[in-house]
Design an enzyme around this catalytic site. Structure first.
Site, mmCIF file in Angstrom:
data_model
loop_
_atom_site.group_PDB
_atom_site.id
_atom_site.type_symbol
_atom_site.label_atom_id
_atom_site.label_comp_id
_atom_site.label_asym_id
_atom_site.label_seq_id
_atom_site.Cartn_x
_atom_site.Cartn_y
_atom_site.Cartn_z
ATOM 1 C CE LYS B 79 -4.012 1.943 2.502
ATOM 2 N NZ LYS B 79 -4.886 1.792 3.678
ATOM 3 C CB SER B 154 -8.195 3.636 2.737
ATOM 4 O OG SER B 154 -7.314 3.038 3.670
ATOM 5 C CB SER B 178 -8.267 0.823 5.672
ATOM 6 O OG SER B 178 -8.932 2.054 5.730
#
Ligand SMILES: [Zn+2]
Lengths: 482, 487, 97
Positions: B79, B154, B178
């Site tokens: 990420k 997210s 997330s």
């Protein structure tokens, strides 16, 4: 009168210079003299994703300071974020401590005894990060850009906040000197290092408002800045102009305070506990352990100087207010037993000459045994007080043995009556007008003594000289009457 | 079997034995990536060359008979809020454009030490603030199951990358769901570990006291393997727990032993706000677990009603402070500031650098911490957090694990909820409690509703990752769900 | 019934100043509405009976996490690759006043 009803509180920031690394990262603290932005790492530069890790020794050092200032140590303390934007802050918050909801400083309360009958109470002690150094291209109010050097950013500071107990600029200076001495005795701080002690002062005059002065970077400047501010405020008051509550900046080059014209809005630091740092629990065992390792401190040392060595209270206070001076005193004492005489020399001529040479005690190259020798030369009347001053100066400049200086420069006292009488005769011949004055005016005798000193370059024994001159004047008087 | 579908462990063992070249495997993944990436936008940066060099290095070492790591040749997507030294790390924000970290996150170091091949940095909601990956300065990521829909957020890029075969494994971060949200929406497995189990050093902070880096994978075993690699004490993270590293994979017994395991279904997670199809799939999954010998009961946690509000207050407050450092001086984007004083220059850089949602949360967080409101909002939220913790502790006395849907809905359409922030916040209602309490929670796929994946959430007491894996693995072993490569 | 606004434009402007984020007129108006409804939702917490409870600052109860005072210099040149504006080794910031 100017200076009446003055109330001063100080927020002193001292770097814990004994620490080898910064407060929350492993960057070395030896940044002085290095190029800008050398002692930096992702943590103290606030790079995204980095986390603080507390330096163990910082906690110990802070506990030592708290004990030395008679403060109450928090058994449970933690770090708090103080949120405000400023170009000297890599994260735009400072990891600090706070006394309020969301905070618990490492210690509260305590006091510093100024030794002149006054005591300044401490409000709190806290650990925090040093901001970066800002360099203005020009002055702060005219520079078009600011240059940032993060070398010192993150160095451990202990902030010491006083109650507004200080009543004069002199006492403010005295407080800082005493504080410095205490911290130096603890071995956690070196006041000699540039920028290691800085403070903000708030000051209010009778019937006035509180004005904050930032950026004071030495204990000499604290007195200057506060004097300036008292004069500025009282002149405003005397002209009927209202003093505004504001933050001013001490410009040490121009030696004035300037208004920073901060926005009207009240600061709102939005304190909250630093989520990246678990709390610190300080146990009784730890405090006891630190207490046992505590070195002798100025107040105790003063007591020893007075009670054991027989030094006067006044001299002892001056000695212990500068750790290096107190150390030097004790070193000299090993070679010269008359403590009071020794202390007189050190707090008197010795300090005065250092001051005029712009030297600190630690820069002194003179061996303690040479100070002892100098005192013995005085005792044996080889030197007059005046000569001793000259010899001391030479010693401070070169570090040489006083006996060698005396020999080489022939600085021995002239104590022979015969020799001096010849010189006095010459002075009487060359200063007839002055002799006439001296016959009627006792004070003019002084001038004649001065002339003898001038001719002998201070080597004449002052008492003997005076005696010879008086005798001679008496003879003149007698001859006139006859 | 298509190597692209190999579980991570099989990739590593095949590479280790010399049966599969790390470079060949990487090239296959890269080919897949080039094929689907234009549709998905799962990556902000693809580190093709770096990955090739690593794969070649692994192959060379295998050839020489040298030791290679547990993840040898396994392709991992990271990420974009996790720092990889020298690789642009943007957090999905314009304000970090051009920022190349001068250090590696601890998890990245651990991946590298085990010879994982990092393929790139995945797309995300800006600074992890969102549940749909629509709030990225680099465009939204699309759900591999339906390109019109969001992948969740997210960590939407990580979810989409794993679901579509752009990576074998991925790292996400979970502040309020997330990892679990995109896992549920994309039909993959995602875990939020116990707070303090995985080092946060190198994870760009959104809300420090809530978040953890979490593994995402196609199956439970892979997820456990990745956790085993990244978990463990790190002296650089003061909130990191001093626990012995555990091999979570070996804890997965086969056949799974669920006898006497007490499973509590959280009533509040199964109520009105939940889509019918989601509720059905979750009940079916619970039924399957009961069939395996687990004892199922219902539990009500009344304080959950306050969880979402408490979560957002805490997260936004911490965020407002964490994001203060982006001022343009030391890294990332800096607007032109000719003639401006520092106040105006900062405000301008931050106006241009931050997206709307980030600004919204910064302003709200600033409000919640400001004088006069601190006690009513921030402090109150922290007290509510205590209340919720106490209720969970009580529930865990009666049940070994607590379950419910990860998300109350399946993936929604892009743009569907973007206008109403509060509606979007509501999506996190089931995931935020685990973050507030700091406990492990996994999302494991448990079927489809209207053709879209549904996630079953399993929570356990702190440091009982072994339990959540066990339950998730037991369910996976029933064969009611098989991973499908999409699109 | 028109919803009572919980937060004024002036407050939004003050918060934006504190946070050093410039907002457009549109954003200010939008945030005023949105923040008001979010704050209204946050009012839920008023129902919770938590006055007597201690706040949870850290979910994990550990304390005294320290680092030894041993220097580990970092290669500063890597860090200095990132700043957009430099002058020599200094990082350039806008003017103060
Ligand atoms: Zn550093």
């Amino acid at each position: 009168m100017v200076g009446d009803g003055v109330k001063i509180g100080l927020e002193v920031h001292c770097q814990l210079t004994s620490l080898k690394t910064k407060l929350f990262c492993s960057c070395p603290t030896d940044y002085r003299g290095k190029p800008p932005n050398t002692n930096i790492c992702p943590v103290c530069m606030g790079e995204p994703g980095t986390l603080p890790v507390l330096n163990k020794e910082a906690v110990r050092a802070a506990v030592m300071v708290a004990l030395a200032l008679h403060s109450k140590i928090s058994r449970f303390t933690y770090f708090t974020r103080k949120n405000y934007f400023y170009p000297d802050m890599a994260k735009n918050f400072q990891i600090s401590q706070y006394d309020g909801v969301g905070g618990a400083p490492i210690a509260k309360g305590g006091y510093v005894d100024l030794g002149n009958g006054k005591v300044v109470r401490i409000r709190r002690l806290q650990l925090e990060e040093d901001p970066a150094r800002l360099v203005y291209e020009g002055t702060i109010d005219t520079a078009t850009a600011t240059l940032v050097d993060y070398n010192r950013h993150g160095v451990a500071l202990i902030e010491i906040v006083t109650e507004p107990d200080i009543t004069s600029p002199e006492d403010a200076r005295r407080f800082l000197q005493k504080l410095r001495s205490i911290l130096e005795h603890l071995g956690v701080f070196d006041g000699e290092l540039e920028g290691s002690m800085r403070c903000d002062a708030n000051i209010s005059l009778e019937g006035g408002v509180r004005v904050e002065i930032k950026n004071i970077s030495s204990y000499k400047d604290v007195e200057r800045a506060l004097r300036f501010e008292i004069t500025r405020q009282s002149s405003l008051i005397s002209r009927g102009i209202r003093v505004v509550r504001e933050t001013r900046f001490w410009d040490e080059r121009r030696r004035v305070t300037v208004s920073l014209r901060v926005k009207e809005t009240e600061e709102d630091y939005r304190y909250f506990p630093e989520p990246d740092l678990p709390p610190v629990v300080i146990t009784d065992e730890f405090i006891d352990e630190v207490k046992r390792s505590l070195p002798i401190l100025p107040d105790e040392r003063k007591r020893i100087f007075v009670e054991k060595y027989g030094v006067s209270e006044q001299n002892a206070e001056v000695l212990v207010n500068d750790k290096a001076l107190a150390d030097f005193f004790e070193d000299c004492l090993k070679h010269y037993g008359k403590a009071q005489e020794l202390s007189n020399l050190l707090v008197g001529d010795f300090l005065a000459q250092l001051h005029s040479l712009n030297l600190s005690v630690r820069e002194v190259k003179v061996k303690p045994e040479y100070i002892a020798k100098l005192l013995r030369l005085l005792d044996k009347k080889v030197l007059t007080g005046h000569l001793a001053k000259a010899v001391l100066r030479e010693m401070l400049e070169t570090g040489r043995d006083p006996e060698a200086i005396v020999e080489e420069k022939g600085l021995r006292r002239i104590g022979s009556r015969e020799e001096l009488e010849k010189i006095v005769d010459r002075v009487f011949r060359e200063n007839r007008k002055a002799v006439e004055d001296a016959l009627v005016n006792e004070k003019a005798v002084h001038f004649l003594v001065g002339q003898v000193m001038r001719i002998t370059r201070g080597k004449a024994d002052p008492n003997l000289t005076r005696q010879i001159i008086k005798n001679k004047l008496e003879k003149v008087r007698a001859s006139r009457k006859a | 079997m298509n190597p692209l579908l190999y579980p991570a462990e099989k990739v590593a063992s095949a590479v280790r034995n010399g049966e599969l070249s790390a470079l060949d495997y990487l090239e296959a993944v890269l080919e897949r990536l080039k094929h689907v990436e234009p549709k998905l936008n799962a990556f902000i940066t693809v580190t093709e060359e770096l990955a090739r060099r690593k794969a070649e290095n692994i192959d060379r070492r295998v050839e020489k008979g040298l030791k290679v790591g547990k993840l040898a040749g396994v392709v991992v997507a990271v990420k974009d809020n996790i720092c990889v030294k020298g690789v642009e790390t943007t957090c999905g924000s314009r304000i970090l454009k051009g920022y190349r970290p001068s250090y590696n996150a601890t998890v990245v170091e651990r991946l590298m030490a085990e010879d994982a091949v990092i393929i790139g940095k995945t797309n995300m909601d800006e600074f992890a603030m969102g549940s749909s990956t629509e709030f990225s300065a680099y465009g939204p990521t699309r759900n591999p199951w339906d390109l019109e829909r969001v992948p969740g957020g997210s960590s939407g890029g990580s979810g989409a990358a794993v679901a579509s075969g752009e990576a074998t494994l991925a790292l996400g971060s979970d502040t309020g769901g997330s990892v679990r949200c995109p896992a549920a929406f994309c039909g993959v497995v995602g875990l939020k570990p116990t707070y303090g189990l995985v080092s946060r050093y190198g994870l760009v902070a959104y809300a420090n006291s809530l978040e953890q880096i979490g593994p995402m994978a196609r199956n439970v075993g892979d997820c456990a393997l990745l956790l085993s690699v990244i978990a463990g004490y790190d002296p650089r993270d003061s909130t990191s727990l001093k626990v012995q590293p555990m091999d979570y994979q070996t804890k997965l017994t086969d056949p799974p032993e669920l006898e006497k395991l007490r499973i509590g279904v959280i009533k509040e997670f199964m109520g009105e706000g939940v889509q019918e199809g989601v509720r059905e799939r979750v009940w079916n999954a619970v039924q399957s677990l009961e069939n395996l010998g687990a004892r199922v009961g219902e539990v009500s946690l009344k304080s959950l009603d306050y969880a979402l509000a408490a979560y957002y207050i805490i997260a936004m407050s911490e965020a407002s402070s964490n994001l203060a450092r982006y001022d343009g001086l030391r890294y990332g984007f800096r607007s032109s500031d000719q003639g401006l004083d520092w106040n105006r220059a900062y405000a301008k850089t931050r106006r241009m650098g931050f997206g709307e949602e980030v600004k919204r949360r910064i302003i709200l967080g600033t409000f919640a911490l400001s004088a006069g409101y601190y006690e009513a909002y921030y402090l109150k939220a922290l007290k509510v957090r205590t209340l919720i913790r106490m209720e969970f502790e009580k529930a865990f006395k009666k049940f070994d694990v607590l379950v419910g849907p990860s998300m109350p809905m399946t993936a929604f359409k892009i743009g569907e909820k973007i206008e109403d922030p509060l509606e979007l916040y509501m999506c996190d209602i089931n995931t935020v409690p685990a973050n507030l309490v700091g406990i492990p929670a996994i999302s494991v796929p448990c079927g489809l509703s209207d053709g879209l994946p549904v996630g079953l959430q399993v929570m356990a007491p702190p440091l009982r990752e072994d339990l959540v894996f066990k339950v998730a693995y037991a369910y996976e072993r029933t064969g009611k769900w098989m991973f499908q490569l999409k699109p | 019934m028109p919803r009572k606004s919980r937060i004024t434009l002036k407050e939004i402007e003050h918060l934006a100043w504190l946070a050093r984020v410039q907002l457009t007129k549109r954003e200010k108006r939008l945030f005023k509405e949105q923040l008001s409804s979010i704050l209204e939702y946050f009012d839920k917490l008023d129902e919770a009976n938590v006055e007597e409870l201690p706040p949870t600052f850290h979910v994990v109860e550990h304390y005294n996490v320290f680092r030894e005072d041993e220097p580990r210099p970092f290669p500063s040149d890597i860090v200095l690759k990132n700043p957009p504006k430099m002058k020599g080794r200094f990082i350039k910031a806008p003017r103060i006043v």
